[in-house]
Design a protein around this motif. Sequence first.
Motif, PDB file in Angstrom:
ATOM      1  N   ALA A 175       0.851  -1.187   0.000  1.00  0.00           N
ATOM      2  CA  ALA A 175       0.000   0.000   0.000  1.00  0.00           C
ATOM      3  C   ALA A 175       0.885   1.234   0.000  1.00  0.00           C
ATOM      4  N   SER A 176       0.291   2.358  -0.379  1.00  0.00           N
ATOM      5  CA  SER A 176       1.000   3.635  -0.338  1.00  0.00           C
ATOM      6  C   SER A 176       0.318   4.534   0.674  1.00  0.00           C
ATOM      7  N   ASP A 177       1.118   5.312   1.394  1.00  0.00           N
ATOM      8  CA  ASP A 177       0.535   6.254   2.333  1.00  0.00           C
ATOM      9  C   ASP A 177       0.127   7.534   1.605  1.00  0.00           C
ATOM     10  N   LYS A 178      -0.284   8.547   2.342  1.00  0.00           N
ATOM     11  CA  LYS A 178      -0.752   9.801   1.738  1.00  0.00           C
ATOM     12  C   LYS A 178       0.320  10.505   0.922  1.00  0.00           C
ATOM     13  N   LEU A 179       1.593  10.264   1.261  1.00  0.00           N
ATOM     14  CA  LEU A 179       2.699  10.907   0.547  1.00  0.00           C
ATOM     15  C   LEU A 179       3.221  10.055  -0.601  1.00  0.00           C
ATOM     16  N   GLY A 180       2.571   8.925  -0.860  1.00  0.00           N
ATOM     17  CA  GLY A 180       2.982   8.060  -1.959  1.00  0.00           C
ATOM     18  C   GLY A 180       4.114   7.107  -1.609  1.00  0.00           C
ATOM     19  N   VAL A 210       5.746   3.737  -0.296  1.00  0.00           N
ATOM     20  CA  VAL A 210       5.326   2.335  -0.329  1.00  0.00           C
ATOM     21  C   VAL A 210       5.505   1.702   1.039  1.00  0.00           C
ATOM     22  N   GLN A 211       4.515   0.899   1.420  1.00  0.00           N
ATOM     23  CA  GLN A 211       4.606   0.076   2.616  1.00  0.00           C
ATOM     24  C   GLN A 211       4.367  -1.372   2.208  1.00  0.00           C
ATOM     25  N   LEU A 212       5.291  -2.240   2.562  1.00  0.00           N
ATOM     26  CA  LEU A 212       5.147  -3.663   2.301  1.00  0.00           C
ATOM     27  C   LEU A 212       4.795  -4.340   3.613  1.00  0.00           C
ATOM     28  N   ARG A 213       3.661  -5.049   3.621  1.00  0.00           N
ATOM     29  CA  ARG A 213       3.217  -5.757   4.826  1.00  0.00           C
ATOM     30  C   ARG A 213       3.210  -7.252   4.537  1.00  0.00           C
ATOM     31  N   VAL A 214       3.784  -8.009   5.467  1.00  0.00           N
ATOM     32  CA  VAL A 214       3.856  -9.460   5.340  1.00  0.00           C
ATOM     33  C   VAL A 214       3.256 -10.069   6.597  1.00  0.00           C
ATOM     34  N   LEU A 215       2.284 -10.931   6.420  1.00  0.00           N
ATOM     35  CA  LEU A 215       1.659 -11.633   7.530  1.00  0.00           C
ATOM     36  C   LEU A 215       2.364 -12.978   7.680  1.00  0.00           C
ATOM     37  N   ARG A 216       2.951 -13.222   8.853  1.00  0.00           N
ATOM     38  CA  ARG A 216       3.691 -14.466   9.052  1.00  0.00           C
ATOM     39  C   ARG A 216       3.484 -14.978  10.474  1.00  0.00           C
ATOM     40  N   ARG A 217       3.832 -16.248  10.650  1.00  0.00           N
ATOM     41  CA  ARG A 217       3.771 -16.843  11.982  1.00  0.00           C
ATOM     42  C   ARG A 217       4.910 -16.299  12.826  1.00  0.00           C
ATOM     43  N   HIS A 218       4.662 -16.192  14.124  1.00  0.00           N
ATOM     44  CA  HIS A 218       5.725 -15.814  15.053  1.00  0.00           C
ATOM     45  C   HIS A 218       6.728 -16.956  15.088  1.00  0.00           C
ATOM     46  N   PRO A 219       8.034 -16.651  15.087  1.00  0.00           N
ATOM     47  CA  PRO A 219       9.031 -17.724  15.014  1.00  0.00           C
ATOM     48  C   PRO A 219       9.032 -18.682  16.206  1.00  0.00           C
ATOM     49  N   THR A 220       8.615 -18.219  17.387  1.00  0.00           N
ATOM     50  CA  THR A 220       8.678 -19.089  18.567  1.00  0.00           C
ATOM     51  C   THR A 220       7.351 -19.276  19.277  1.00  0.00           C
ATOM     52  N   LEU A 221       6.399 -18.397  19.078  1.00  0.00           N
ATOM     53  CA  LEU A 221       5.112 -18.481  19.765  1.00  0.00           C
ATOM     54  C   LEU A 221       4.010 -18.869  18.785  1.00  0.00           C
ATOM     55  N   PRO A 222       2.923 -19.420  19.311  1.00  0.00           N
ATOM     56  CA  PRO A 222       1.782 -19.699  18.426  1.00  0.00           C
ATOM     57  C   PRO A 222       0.989 -18.417  18.187  1.00  0.00           C
ATOM     58  N   ASP A 223       1.567 -17.519  17.464  1.00  0.00           N
ATOM     59  CA  ASP A 223       0.970 -16.209  17.234  1.00  0.00           C
ATOM     60  C   ASP A 223       1.260 -15.773  15.799  1.00  0.00           C
ATOM     61  N   VAL A 224       0.606 -14.712  15.376  1.00  0.00           N
ATOM     62  CA  VAL A 224       0.785 -14.159  14.043  1.00  0.00           C
ATOM     63  C   VAL A 224       1.395 -12.769  14.175  1.00  0.00           C
ATOM     64  N   GLN A 225       2.292 -12.438  13.256  1.00  0.00           N
ATOM     65  CA  GLN A 225       2.911 -11.116  13.222  1.00  0.00           C
ATOM     66  C   GLN A 225       2.668 -10.479  11.863  1.00  0.00           C
ATOM     67  N   THR A 226       2.579  -9.173  11.862  1.00  0.00           N
ATOM     68  CA  THR A 226       2.611  -8.427  10.612  1.00  0.00           C
ATOM     69  C   THR A 226       3.931  -7.687  10.581  1.00  0.00           C
ATOM     70  N   ILE A 227       4.716  -7.980   9.566  1.00  0.00           N
ATOM     71  CA  ILE A 227       5.990  -7.297   9.370  1.00  0.00           C
ATOM     72  C   ILE A 227       5.745  -6.170   8.378  1.00  0.00           C
ATOM     73  N   VAL A 228       6.117  -4.962   8.737  1.00  0.00           N
ATOM     74  CA  VAL A 228       5.872  -3.795   7.895  1.00  0.00           C
ATOM     75  C   VAL A 228       7.218  -3.154   7.544  1.00  0.00           C
ATOM     76  N   TYR A 229       7.447  -2.974   6.251  1.00  0.00           N
ATOM     77  CA  TYR A 229       8.621  -2.253   5.758  1.00  0.00           C
ATOM     78  C   TYR A 229       8.146  -0.919   5.204  1.00  0.00           C
ATOM     79  N   PHE A 230       8.810   0.160   5.600  1.00  0.00           N
ATOM     80  CA  PHE A 230       8.446   1.482   5.097  1.00  0.00           C
ATOM     81  C   PHE A 230       9.650   2.414   5.203  1.00  0.00           C
ATOM     82  N   VAL A 231       9.591   3.508   4.437  1.00  0.00           N
ATOM     83  CA  VAL A 231      10.654   4.510   4.467  1.00  0.00           C
ATOM     84  C   VAL A 231      10.143   5.702   5.252  1.00  0.00           C
TER      85      VAL A 231
END
Length: 191
Positions: A89-94, A96-117
């Motif tokens: 997705a892109s924010d208001k300023l254009g 880019v944000q990359l979001r990845v939904l993944r399992r937590h490496p050690t817990l039975p949980d879900v994480q969203t990893i977000v990359y942005f500038v």
Amino acid sequence: MKGGRSDGFTLIEVLVALSLVAMMGVIAWRGLDYVAEQRSRMDAEVKSTERVLRTLAQIERDVTQRIPDSLFADSYGSSSTQSLALDVASDKLGRVQLRVLRRHPTLPDVQTIVYFVENGQLVRRIDAHRAAAASDGTVLLEAVQGVEVRFLAGGRWVEPELLAAATARATAIEVVIELGVGERYVELVQL
């Protein structure tokens, strides 16, 4: 002594020899200084390249460890052209944000990893769904001009906003990181 002449050096000869040794010392010192300067410059470039490679490897690891689309098939169907655990997705300023939904490496949980500038820095933030608060994020790279993301669908590179209209499923993702010094780094990850 033969012929009235001594076997030693004259003062002029000694001064000429000392001048030659001094000039050779200056030339050698300048050469060593240049070598040391080049080495420190190369060390800085190597550290910068290592940091970029670690960042690209982290992005690849997060994308490959995303939650499989087969887990979403019952809720969303299997006809989507995009991986359901990836969102661009892109924010208001254009930006880019990359979001990845993944399992937590050690817990039975879900994480969203977000990359942005943000402020010229590429940031990786982890949003844990059950945790009380999200992390502030980790700065991965400095002097980042931008991040671009495209998907390979049907043998063509497609921008994220056009992927929903694509007729074929995305088979790869391309992440391009542009640094402020005119460098572009590309990571391709098979989906």
